[in-house]
Scaffold this motif. Structure first.
Motif, mmCIF file in Angstrom:
data_model
loop_
_atom_site.group_PDB
_atom_site.id
_atom_site.type_symbol
_atom_site.label_atom_id
_atom_site.label_comp_id
_atom_site.label_asym_id
_atom_site.label_seq_id
_atom_site.Cartn_x
_atom_site.Cartn_y
_atom_site.Cartn_z
ATOM 1 N N SER A 148 86.058 59.494 19.801
ATOM 2 C CA SER A 148 85.235 58.316 20.401
ATOM 3 C C SER A 148 83.926 58.879 21.000
ATOM 4 O O SER A 148 83.095 58.038 20.830
ATOM 5 C CB SER A 148 86.350 58.145 21.876
ATOM 6 O OG SER A 148 87.440 57.813 21.471
ATOM 7 N N ALA A 149 83.632 59.944 21.494
ATOM 8 C CA ALA A 149 82.284 60.383 21.767
ATOM 9 C C ALA A 149 81.554 60.498 20.693
ATOM 10 O O ALA A 149 80.261 59.999 20.756
ATOM 11 C CB ALA A 149 82.404 61.887 22.695
ATOM 12 N N VAL A 150 81.884 60.969 19.558
ATOM 13 C CA VAL A 150 81.126 61.017 18.322
ATOM 14 C C VAL A 150 80.723 59.604 17.968
ATOM 15 O O VAL A 150 79.357 59.390 17.810
ATOM 16 C CB VAL A 150 81.892 61.639 16.932
ATOM 17 C CG1 VAL A 150 80.968 61.593 15.762
ATOM 18 C CG2 VAL A 150 81.846 63.315 17.473
ATOM 19 N N ILE A 151 81.576 58.673 17.942
ATOM 20 C CA ILE A 151 81.311 57.168 17.728
ATOM 21 C C ILE A 151 80.218 56.665 18.574
ATOM 22 O O ILE A 151 79.374 56.002 18.056
ATOM 23 C CB ILE A 151 82.453 56.318 17.606
ATOM 24 C CG1 ILE A 151 83.435 56.710 16.501
ATOM 25 C CG2 ILE A 151 82.388 54.949 17.729
ATOM 26 C CD1 ILE A 151 84.653 56.080 16.418
ATOM 27 N N GLU A 152 80.181 57.013 20.031
ATOM 28 C CA GLU A 152 79.335 56.524 20.700
ATOM 29 C C GLU A 152 77.980 57.001 20.544
ATOM 30 O O GLU A 152 76.745 56.531 20.547
ATOM 31 C CB GLU A 152 79.855 56.775 22.095
ATOM 32 C CG GLU A 152 80.876 56.093 22.694
ATOM 33 C CD GLU A 152 80.860 54.516 22.555
ATOM 34 O OE1 GLU A 152 79.478 53.994 22.922
ATOM 35 O OE2 GLU A 152 81.644 53.671 21.928
#
Length: 160
Positions: A148-152
């Motif tokens: 999720s953090a990587v996608i952001e």
């Protein structure tokens, strides 16, 4: 503004071993299973796709999404069709006779994508590969298992 592109690593980014304790290379493990299990080897019993990341890549309509891996696991008949449904291009360093630790590899890929490296967001779990991509001029996102953090972070870089 030129079209943005994503160049994603495969092993431990898009594909993970089912055995969470395994720390070696995925191609090494894949080849070991082929040798030991032969016809009884079912690749998806031993590896799992990062569906959250693949769904995100699939949702991108105005961004070119390509894969850059090292060896052969992406060619397995139970893996390749799933990748072809998401990625416009699938590049293997060994096929191109380059090292992912060499900035020249990323310059070559950007030429194959017909874009400037600064228009590419590269995602990889290996620091050496990320540094090579950065040296070539790409924007990098270190994959650290927090999808999720990587996608952001990817969304942020794509919006620039």
């Amino acid at each position: 503004m030129e079209k943005k592109s994503i160049l994603s690593d495969f092993s431990r980014t898009v594909l993970h071993p089912q055995d969470k304790g395994y720390t070696g290379g995925l191609n090494v493990l894949h080849k070991k299973f082929i040798e030991e299990l032969g016809e009884k080897y079912h690749v998806l019993d031993h590896f799992a796709f990062n569906t959250e990341l693949l769904d995100f890549y699939r949702s991108l309509t105005d961004v070119s999404v390509s894969l850059f891996t090292t060896d052969i696991i992406q060619n397995h008949p139970h893996i390749r069709p799933k990748l072809e449904a998401v990625f416009e291009n699938i590049f293997a360093a060994n096929d191109l006779r380059v090292s992912k630790k060499d900035p020249a590899a990323y310059v070559l890929i950007s030429k194959k994508l017909n874009t400037n490296p600064s228009n590419i967001v590269y995602i990889d779990d290996q620091h050496a590969n990320n540094e090579a991509a950065r040296t070539a001029g790409m924007n990098i996102v270190h994959f650290n298992n927090d999808t999720s953090a990587v996608i952001e972070k990817i969304k942020h870089l794509l919006s620039k």
